[in-house]
Each structure stands twice: as C-alpha cells, then as structure tokens.
Design a protein around this motif. Structure first.
Motif, short mmCIF file in Angstrom:
data_model
loop_
_atom_site.label_atom_id
_atom_site.label_comp_id
_atom_site.label_asym_id
_atom_site.label_seq_id
_atom_site.Cartn_x
_atom_site.Cartn_y
_atom_site.Cartn_z
N SER A 1 20.54 18.35 -1.68
CA SER A 1 19.25 18.33 -2.39
C SER A 1 19.43 18.17 -3.88
CB SER A 1 18.47 19.61 -2.09
OG SER A 1 18.09 19.64 -0.74
N ASN A 2 20.48 18.79 -4.44
CA ASN A 2 20.71 18.68 -5.88
C ASN A 2 21.09 17.27 -6.31
OD1 ASN A 2 20.09 21.33 -6.32
ND2 ASN A 2 22.20 22.03 -6.35
N ASP A 3 21.57 16.45 -5.38
CA ASP A 3 21.93 15.07 -5.70
C ASP A 3 20.71 14.14 -5.69
OD1 ASP A 3 24.57 15.78 -5.99
OD2 ASP A 3 25.10 15.26 -3.93
N ARG B 1 0.83 -1.20 0.00
CA ARG B 1 0.00 0.00 0.00
C ARG B 1 0.87 1.26 0.00
NH1 ARG B 1 -4.42 0.18 4.14
NH2 ARG B 1 -5.99 0.25 2.54
N LYS B 2 2.03 1.18 0.64
CA LYS B 2 2.94 2.32 0.76
C LYS B 2 4.36 1.86 0.48
CE LYS B 2 -0.14 5.08 2.87
NZ LYS B 2 -0.38 6.48 2.76
N VAL B 3 5.19 2.80 0.03
CA VAL B 3 6.61 2.54 -0.18
C VAL B 3 7.39 3.67 0.49
CG1 VAL B 3 8.47 2.31 -1.87
CG2 VAL B 3 6.20 1.39 -2.40
N ILE B 4 8.34 3.28 1.34
CA ILE B 4 9.22 4.26 1.98
C ILE B 4 10.61 4.08 1.36
CG2 ILE B 4 10.41 4.93 4.09
CD1 ILE B 4 7.97 4.22 5.66
N VAL B 5 11.14 5.15 0.81
CA VAL B 5 12.50 5.16 0.27
C VAL B 5 13.40 5.79 1.32
CG1 VAL B 5 14.01 6.22 -1.44
CG2 VAL B 5 11.86 5.20 -2.16
N SER C 1 -0.56 8.80 -3.34
CA SER C 1 0.56 9.28 -2.51
C SER C 1 1.19 8.10 -1.78
CB SER C 1 0.07 10.34 -1.53
OG SER C 1 -0.94 9.80 -0.71
N SER C 2 1.44 7.06 -2.51
CA SER C 2 1.97 5.83 -1.90
C SER C 2 3.46 5.89 -1.61
CB SER C 2 1.68 4.64 -2.81
OG SER C 2 2.28 4.82 -4.07
N LEU C 3 4.16 6.92 -2.07
CA LEU C 3 5.61 7.01 -1.92
C LEU C 3 6.00 8.14 -0.98
CD1 LEU C 3 8.56 6.34 -2.82
CD2 LEU C 3 8.19 7.94 -4.71
N ILE C 4 6.88 7.83 -0.05
CA ILE C 4 7.47 8.85 0.81
C ILE C 4 8.97 8.64 0.84
CG2 ILE C 4 7.25 7.57 2.96
CD1 ILE C 4 6.70 11.34 2.70
N VAL C 5 9.71 9.73 0.87
CA VAL C 5 11.17 9.68 0.93
C VAL C 5 11.60 10.14 2.32
CG1 VAL C 5 13.31 10.62 -0.02
CG2 VAL C 5 11.38 10.14 -1.54
N LYS D 1 15.49 14.47 -9.52
CA LYS D 1 14.46 15.49 -9.71
C LYS D 1 13.06 14.96 -9.50
CE LYS D 1 17.11 18.36 -12.84
NZ LYS D 1 17.22 18.91 -14.19
N SER D 2 12.84 13.70 -9.83
CA SER D 2 11.50 13.13 -9.73
C SER D 2 11.00 13.05 -8.29
CB SER D 2 11.47 11.74 -10.37
OG SER D 2 12.51 10.95 -9.84
N VAL D 3 11.90 13.11 -7.31
CA VAL D 3 11.46 13.11 -5.91
C VAL D 3 11.92 14.34 -5.14
CG1 VAL D 3 11.25 10.61 -5.71
CG2 VAL D 3 13.41 11.69 -5.15
N ARG D 4 12.80 15.12 -5.73
CA ARG D 4 13.39 16.27 -5.04
C ARG D 4 12.34 17.27 -4.56
NH1 ARG D 4 17.33 19.30 -8.78
NH2 ARG D 4 18.24 17.22 -8.78
N HIS D 5 11.30 17.48 -5.34
CA HIS D 5 10.31 18.50 -5.00
C HIS D 5 9.09 17.94 -4.27
CE1 HIS D 5 12.74 21.43 -7.00
NE2 HIS D 5 12.78 20.66 -8.08
#
Length: 178
Positions: A98-100, A53-57, A86-90, A103-107
C-alpha cells in the motif's frame, strides 16, 4: 471506458478482465488495440482518458515502474479532480505494498483482486462501477467536446518530458567531458 495497464500485465487484462467486459457488452479502449497509429503517444493517452466516461487503472508493480502508465494515471487523477467526479477506479492485481501506491490514489476505495475478501466479488464490483453513472451529474456535450483542458494538460506533460530528456542529455554530455 479506458483501461490503463502495463503491457507486462496484458495477460491478466486479457484473461481476467476483458472476458468480463465482453460478456456484458461493455465497450472499452486498450492501448494495444485502440491507440491511433502514427499519433503521438501522449495525444492518444490524453484522448483516451478525457474522452472516456470511466478510467480503470490496473495497479501493479509493473504499472508503477512504467513512466507511460504513471502519466496515464496522473492524467486520470487530474481529470477526476477537475470534473469532481468518480470516473477513476484502481484495481490492484498483485501484492504491491500500500505504501508503494501513489498517495493520490492510495486512500481511494479500490478493488483488490489479491484479497481473500474480493476473490469472488471483484468482477461484480468492476461491473457495478462501469455501469454506474459518473457522480456529480452527467457530462454535458460542451464538457465532453472541450479540448482546452486536455491540450493544456498535454502541454504540461510534453514540457516535463522535454525537461527530463534535456537533463539526461546534459548528464551524458558531462560524463563524456569527464
């Protein structure tokens, strides 16, 4: 819930995150314990991402240096956009710039364990996220049992890996001829 992390960050996961989840009776999948032996790594990865249901990176410099971790993250991002949820959280656990961060998750809004503001709140925020209902409604049994998307994405990842392997073999062959 699937926890995607680098094996080099296992100590942090085991000592900091898992006790919080265990104390609150939250079920989770971690590759070191739950991937099916003998099953292809990418199949285990896709099943974990798409059937949770959820994924934590667990984002770190170790995470970004691992091809397997980046593949898990790409699958989780694809799944999240595909289902518009909103199944993904980092969760950032080191001082990676932050620049590393891709981009797909940075914002995205993410939990930053290293920030002074979140020192006392990161555990509660993770629990709030894990216990929240996935936005855009609940999954139907048809969506959760549909393997078509998983299989097509898995085919893409396997094709990309094969191309990389072929390119590496060609490079080695060219070097040996020189």
């Amino acid at each position: 819930m699937f926890i995607s992390y680098s094996t080099k960050d296992y100590d942090w996961v085991q000592q900091s995150l898992l006790p919080v989840l265990d104390e609150n009776g939250i079920n989770y999948i971690i590759h070191s314990r739950d991937f099916v032996p003998g099953k292809a790594w990418l199949d285990n990865m896709a099943d974990s991402v798409y059937n949770s249901r959820k994924v934590i990176v667990i984002m770190s410099s170790n995470y970004l240096s691992s091809a397997f971790c980046r593949d898990e993250m790409r699958m989780a991002i694809h799944r999240c956009s595909e289902r518009d949820d909103s199944s993904l959280i980092v969760v950032r656990i080191d001082n990676i710039k932050s620049n590393d961060i891709p981009k797909s998750v940075r914002h995205r809004t993410f939990i930053d364990v290293t920030s002074k503001e979140e020192t006392t709140t990161w555990q509660r925020r993770i629990l709030d996220y894990v216990l929240s209902v996935v936005s855009s409604g609940s999954m139907t049994s048809d969506e959760s049992s549909n393997d078509t998307d998983t299989k097509s994405l898995l085919s893409i990842f396997k094709l990309n890996r094969k191309k990389k392997r072929n390119n590496a073999e060609r490079e080695l062959d060219n070097q040996s001829k020189a």
